[in-house]
Write a protein that holds these residues in place. Structure first.
Motif, short mmCIF file in Angstrom:
data_model
loop_
_atom_site.label_atom_id
_atom_site.label_comp_id
_atom_site.label_asym_id
_atom_site.label_seq_id
_atom_site.Cartn_x
_atom_site.Cartn_y
_atom_site.Cartn_z
N ARG A 129 0.83 -1.21 0.00
CA ARG A 129 0.00 0.00 0.00
C ARG A 129 0.86 1.26 0.00
NH1 ARG A 129 -2.98 -0.12 4.71
NH2 ARG A 129 -2.24 -2.17 5.32
N ALA A 130 1.97 1.23 0.75
CA ALA A 130 2.87 2.39 0.80
C ALA A 130 3.50 2.65 -0.57
CB ALA A 130 3.95 2.18 1.85
N ILE A 131 3.88 1.59 -1.27
CA ILE A 131 4.44 1.77 -2.61
C ILE A 131 3.40 2.40 -3.53
CG2 ILE A 131 5.21 0.55 -4.69
CD1 ILE A 131 6.61 -1.48 -2.81
N SER A 132 2.19 1.88 -3.49
CA SER A 132 1.12 2.41 -4.33
C SER A 132 0.85 3.89 -4.03
CB SER A 132 -0.14 1.58 -4.13
OG SER A 132 -1.18 2.05 -4.93
N GLN A 133 0.78 4.23 -2.76
CA GLN A 133 0.54 5.62 -2.36
C GLN A 133 1.70 6.53 -2.76
OE1 GLN A 133 -0.18 5.20 1.83
NE2 GLN A 133 -2.32 4.66 1.56
N ARG A 134 2.91 6.03 -2.62
CA ARG A 134 4.09 6.82 -2.96
C ARG A 134 4.13 7.11 -4.47
NH1 ARG A 134 8.52 7.76 0.21
NH2 ARG A 134 10.38 8.46 -0.85
N VAL A 135 3.82 6.10 -5.27
CA VAL A 135 3.80 6.30 -6.72
C VAL A 135 2.71 7.30 -7.09
CG1 VAL A 135 3.35 5.17 -8.94
CG2 VAL A 135 4.87 4.08 -7.27
N SER A 136 1.54 7.18 -6.48
CA SER A 136 0.45 8.13 -6.75
C SER A 136 0.85 9.55 -6.36
CB SER A 136 -0.82 7.73 -5.99
OG SER A 136 -1.32 6.52 -6.48
N LEU A 137 1.44 9.70 -5.19
CA LEU A 137 1.90 11.01 -4.74
C LEU A 137 2.95 11.55 -5.70
CD1 LEU A 137 2.15 13.37 -2.76
CD2 LEU A 137 3.76 11.97 -1.44
N GLY A 138 3.88 10.72 -6.10
CA GLY A 138 4.93 11.15 -7.02
C GLY A 138 4.36 11.62 -8.35
N GLN A 139 3.35 10.93 -8.85
CA GLN A 139 2.73 11.34 -10.10
C GLN A 139 2.04 12.70 -9.95
OE1 GLN A 139 0.30 7.86 -10.76
NE2 GLN A 139 1.89 6.87 -12.00
N ILE A 140 1.42 12.91 -8.81
CA ILE A 140 0.79 14.22 -8.54
C ILE A 140 1.86 15.31 -8.49
CG2 ILE A 140 -0.41 15.57 -6.76
CD1 ILE A 140 -1.97 12.93 -6.11
N LEU A 141 2.97 15.03 -7.83
CA LEU A 141 4.05 16.01 -7.75
C LEU A 141 4.62 16.33 -9.12
CD1 LEU A 141 5.93 14.74 -4.55
CD2 LEU A 141 4.51 16.80 -4.77
N ILE A 142 4.79 15.32 -9.95
CA ILE A 142 5.31 15.54 -11.30
C ILE A 142 4.35 16.41 -12.11
CG2 ILE A 142 5.79 14.40 -13.51
CD1 ILE A 142 7.04 12.09 -11.83
N LYS A 143 3.06 16.11 -12.04
CA LYS A 143 2.07 16.91 -12.76
C LYS A 143 2.07 18.35 -12.25
CE LYS A 143 -0.97 13.19 -14.08
NZ LYS A 143 -2.25 12.52 -13.92
N SER A 144 2.20 18.52 -10.95
CA SER A 144 2.25 19.86 -10.37
C SER A 144 3.48 20.61 -10.85
CB SER A 144 2.26 19.76 -8.84
OG SER A 144 2.42 21.02 -8.25
N GLN A 145 4.61 19.93 -10.88
CA GLN A 145 5.85 20.55 -11.36
C GLN A 145 5.74 20.93 -12.84
OE1 GLN A 145 8.63 17.46 -10.37
NE2 GLN A 145 8.93 18.20 -8.27
N GLU A 146 5.09 20.07 -13.64
CA GLU A 146 4.90 20.34 -15.05
C GLU A 146 4.01 21.57 -15.26
OE1 GLU A 146 3.36 16.64 -16.51
OE2 GLU A 146 5.36 15.75 -16.72
N ARG A 147 2.96 21.71 -14.42
CA ARG A 147 2.09 22.88 -14.52
C ARG A 147 2.85 24.15 -14.15
NH1 ARG A 147 -2.33 19.36 -12.81
NH2 ARG A 147 -1.65 19.59 -10.67
#
Length: 128
Positions: A105-123
């Motif tokens: 579950r922690a891996i899944s949450q970390r990957v989801s958080l990372g994807q959100i951070l990447i999208k935020s950085q791209e914006r």
């Protein structure tokens, strides 16, 4: 379950302890603010998800087999007493399974958080 039938639960835990400690160390690492480093971190931890899922399946197997072997008979007490006894006798297998479940579950949450951070950085980059 293949080769995991050939050794005990304790051997299974010992065999995979290093991987689990390594994954936990990765999960303890703070995600980078650098987009390139963040992507590397996410790929590294995501690569372990399949392995952890497999280990979790094997841990469930060991828990189920152990529980079926030690299931108290109906003459050994009330339903609650038998369940309590079974839970106590299966505690090591359940704890290991629960650790693996938490890691998955922690891996899944970390990957989801990372994807959100990447999208935020791209914006942020596209708006400047």
């Amino acid at each position: 379950m293949g080769s995991n039938n050939n050794f005990s639960f304790e051997e299974f835990v010992d065999r995979h302890r290093g991987d689990i400690l390594g994954i936990q160390k990765l999960l303890d690492t703070t995600l980078s603010d650098n987009p390139a480093e963040l992507q590397v971190q996410l790929r590294e931890i995501e690569a372990w998800y399949g392995r952890v899922s497999t280990l979790l399946a094997h841990a469930d197997y060991f828990l189920d087999i152990h529980a079926s072997r030690i299931l108290p008979n109906k003459e050994s007490g009330t339903e609650l007493e038998r369940k309590t006894s079974l839970d106590a006798l299966c505690a090591p297998q359940r704890r290991f399974r629960d650790v693996l479940d938490g890691i998955a579950r922690a891996i899944s949450q970390r990957v989801s958080l990372g994807q959100i951070l990447i999208k935020s950085q791209e914006r942020e980059v596209s708006s400047t």
